[in-house]
Design a protein around this motif. Structure first.
Motif, mmCIF file in Angstrom:
data_model
loop_
_atom_site.group_PDB
_atom_site.id
_atom_site.type_symbol
_atom_site.label_atom_id
_atom_site.label_comp_id
_atom_site.label_asym_id
_atom_site.label_seq_id
_atom_site.Cartn_x
_atom_site.Cartn_y
_atom_site.Cartn_z
ATOM 1 N N ASP A 194 0.834 -1.203 0.000
ATOM 2 C CA ASP A 194 0.000 0.000 0.000
ATOM 3 C C ASP A 194 0.873 1.259 0.000
ATOM 4 O OD1 ASP A 194 -2.686 1.384 0.469
ATOM 5 O OD2 ASP A 194 -1.572 2.044 2.230
ATOM 6 N N LYS A 195 1.942 1.251 0.767
ATOM 7 C CA LYS A 195 2.849 2.408 0.787
ATOM 8 C C LYS A 195 3.609 2.533 -0.525
ATOM 9 C CE LYS A 195 3.382 2.542 5.757
ATOM 10 N NZ LYS A 195 2.264 1.603 5.956
ATOM 11 N N GLN A 196 3.920 1.409 -1.143
ATOM 12 C CA GLN A 196 4.590 1.458 -2.442
ATOM 13 C C GLN A 196 3.705 2.144 -3.480
ATOM 14 O OE1 GLN A 196 5.028 -2.258 -4.691
ATOM 15 N NE2 GLN A 196 7.198 -1.790 -4.950
ATOM 16 N N ARG A 197 2.433 1.800 -3.497
ATOM 17 C CA ARG A 197 1.505 2.450 -4.426
ATOM 18 C C ARG A 197 1.364 3.935 -4.111
ATOM 19 N NH1 ARG A 197 -4.102 -0.482 -4.872
ATOM 20 N NH2 ARG A 197 -4.075 0.095 -2.670
ATOM 21 N N LEU A 198 1.311 4.251 -2.825
ATOM 22 C CA LEU A 198 1.151 5.648 -2.419
ATOM 23 C C LEU A 198 2.330 6.498 -2.883
ATOM 24 C CD1 LEU A 198 -0.170 7.959 -0.831
ATOM 25 C CD2 LEU A 198 0.924 7.057 1.235
ATOM 26 N N ILE A 199 3.539 6.026 -2.630
ATOM 27 C CA ILE A 199 4.726 6.806 -3.002
ATOM 28 C C ILE A 199 4.855 6.894 -4.520
ATOM 29 C CG2 ILE A 199 7.246 6.855 -2.877
ATOM 30 C CD1 ILE A 199 7.024 5.696 -0.081
ATOM 31 N N SER A 200 4.505 5.818 -5.224
ATOM 32 C CA SER A 200 4.541 5.866 -6.683
ATOM 33 C C SER A 200 3.580 6.918 -7.213
ATOM 34 C CB SER A 200 4.205 4.488 -7.266
ATOM 35 O OG SER A 200 5.159 3.519 -6.887
ATOM 36 N N ASN A 201 2.402 7.003 -6.629
ATOM 37 C CA ASN A 201 1.433 8.019 -7.056
ATOM 38 C C ASN A 201 1.915 9.429 -6.718
ATOM 39 O OD1 ASN A 201 -0.512 6.282 -8.170
ATOM 40 N ND2 ASN A 201 -1.379 5.845 -6.157
ATOM 41 N N ILE A 202 2.581 9.563 -5.559
ATOM 42 C CA ILE A 202 3.121 10.874 -5.180
ATOM 43 C C ILE A 202 4.132 11.356 -6.222
ATOM 44 C CG2 ILE A 202 4.670 12.000 -3.536
ATOM 45 C CD1 ILE A 202 1.969 11.970 -2.412
ATOM 46 N N MET A 203 4.972 10.438 -6.685
ATOM 47 C CA MET A 203 5.996 10.814 -7.654
ATOM 48 C C MET A 203 5.383 11.246 -8.988
ATOM 49 S SD MET A 203 9.055 8.044 -7.021
ATOM 50 C CE MET A 203 10.140 8.956 -8.114
ATOM 51 N N LYS A 204 4.201 10.731 -9.291
ATOM 52 C CA LYS A 204 3.537 11.101 -10.542
ATOM 53 C C LYS A 204 2.773 12.418 -10.425
ATOM 54 C CE LYS A 204 2.849 6.216 -11.702
ATOM 55 N NZ LYS A 204 1.835 5.144 -11.906
ATOM 56 N N SER A 205 2.626 12.904 -9.199
ATOM 57 C CA SER A 205 1.839 14.114 -8.992
ATOM 58 C C SER A 205 2.577 15.343 -9.499
ATOM 59 C CB SER A 205 1.519 14.276 -7.499
ATOM 60 O OG SER A 205 0.937 15.539 -7.250
ATOM 61 N N GLY A 206 1.853 16.210 -10.151
ATOM 62 C CA GLY A 206 2.442 17.454 -10.619
ATOM 63 C C GLY A 206 2.606 18.479 -9.525
#
Length: 315
Positions: A194-206
């Motif tokens: 769950d944290k892996q998905r969260l951080i991956s999404n954070i990195m994609k955030s503009g």
């Protein structure tokens, strides 16, 4: 309860009064930590940030849109914190809202890692110029705590392995303990993913500053390592479980073998005794020592069968 961390004269001060929002500038507030807040505290934070704080129900949902989302006002993220509870782990949701450069966290229970970070923030404010760095520090601490949990699970698995090698008593409770350890491993793995998905999404955030990509990549590498460890630990537990079941089957087979052997050895003797127990005239039945002769015949048959089984390695 609310803790408002804000810059003041080069230092970081903390306030626990929502009335202080009127005197604070948004760019000076680094972190607003809400722990089991009442309605007034939550509404005051939402008004100050200009966005709403996610509810506990939303934080507990597993859909991707509920775990991470963003709009033109803020970034919204949710993850779970694991805390030991007897022989299992309890999952407590934590919500993160980053509006501008201010971080707001919402939780229902005390978390030691949050208290430690708050003391560090007060002692070394230069390490936390904005809410993004505080969020990174929270994630980093959480990954470290998850690593400690994975290490504890690995030690427990090694302890069970030693118990099997030392041929300790293996029973139903032993299997249930292994099953509980498997369940805990799956819970930890789910939490780490769950944290892996969260951080991956954070990195994609503009909205997230790209200058922190290196720290986020390091976190992702650490998380990937934890996932590999949990996968290995789960496979090892499956192997231990198969070993335990195999040992139990061997014990049961050994018991059944003994009962079967005893039955086979006594069957000819029982047959002889049955013949001489009939109310008819049989050979040697009238002799004075007929009972001794019959006993000797039964012993001879039993010993002969035992010798045959022994020669064929059936014993």
């Amino acid at each position: 309860m609310i803790n408002i961390f804000y810059r003041h004269d080069g230092q970081v001060d903390v306030s626990q009064a929502i009335a202080d929002f009127g005197a604070l500038k948004k760019e000076d507030v680094l972190w607003i930590d809400l722990m089991d807040p009442d309605g007034d505290e939550k509404r005051a934070v939402e008004t100050f940030l200009g966005t709403e704080i996610q509810s506990r129900a939303t934080a507990e949902e597993i859909e991707s849109s509920s775990r991470f989302s963003e709009d033109d006002r803020a970034i919204y993220a949710n993850t779970n914190y694991l805390t030991p509870a007897d022989d299992e782990f309890k999952s407590d949701p934590v919500s993160f809202t980053i509006a501008g450069e201010t971080l707001a966290t919402l939780r229902e229970v005390p978390l030691r890692s949050f208290n430690t970070l708050q003391m560090k923030l007060m002692a070394r404010p230069n390490l936390f110029p904005n809410g993004f760095t505080i969020f990174l520090a929270i994630m980093d601490q959480r990954v470290d705590l998850d690593a400690d949990i994975v290490e504890i699970l690995s030690k427990d698995t090694a302890r069970f392995s030693r118990r099997i090698n030392q041929q300790e008593q293996i029973n139903e409770d032993f299997i249930l303990d292994i099953n509980q350890l498997q369940e805990n491993t799956m819970v930890v793995r789910e939490n780490v993913v769950d944290k892996q998905r969260l951080i991956s999404n954070i990195m994609k955030s503009g909205r997230y500053p790209k200058k922190y990509d290196q720290r986020l990549n390091v976190l992702l590498q650490d998380i990937a390592s934890l996932i590999n460890h949990t996968n290995f630990n789960f496979e090892r537990l499956e192997y231990l479980q198969d070993t335990v079941l195999g040992l139990i089957n061997l014990d049961q087979s050994r018991v059944m073998k003994i009962f079967t052997l005893v039955s086979l050895l006594l069957m000819p003797a029982t047959l002889v005794a049955s013949f001489y127990g009939m109310n008819v005239t049989l050979p040697f039945a009238q002799l004075p020592l007929a009972w001794l002769f019959i006993v000797l015949v039964m012993l001879l048959v039993v010993l002969s069968l035992w010798f045959v089984f022994k020669r064929r390695r059936m014993l």
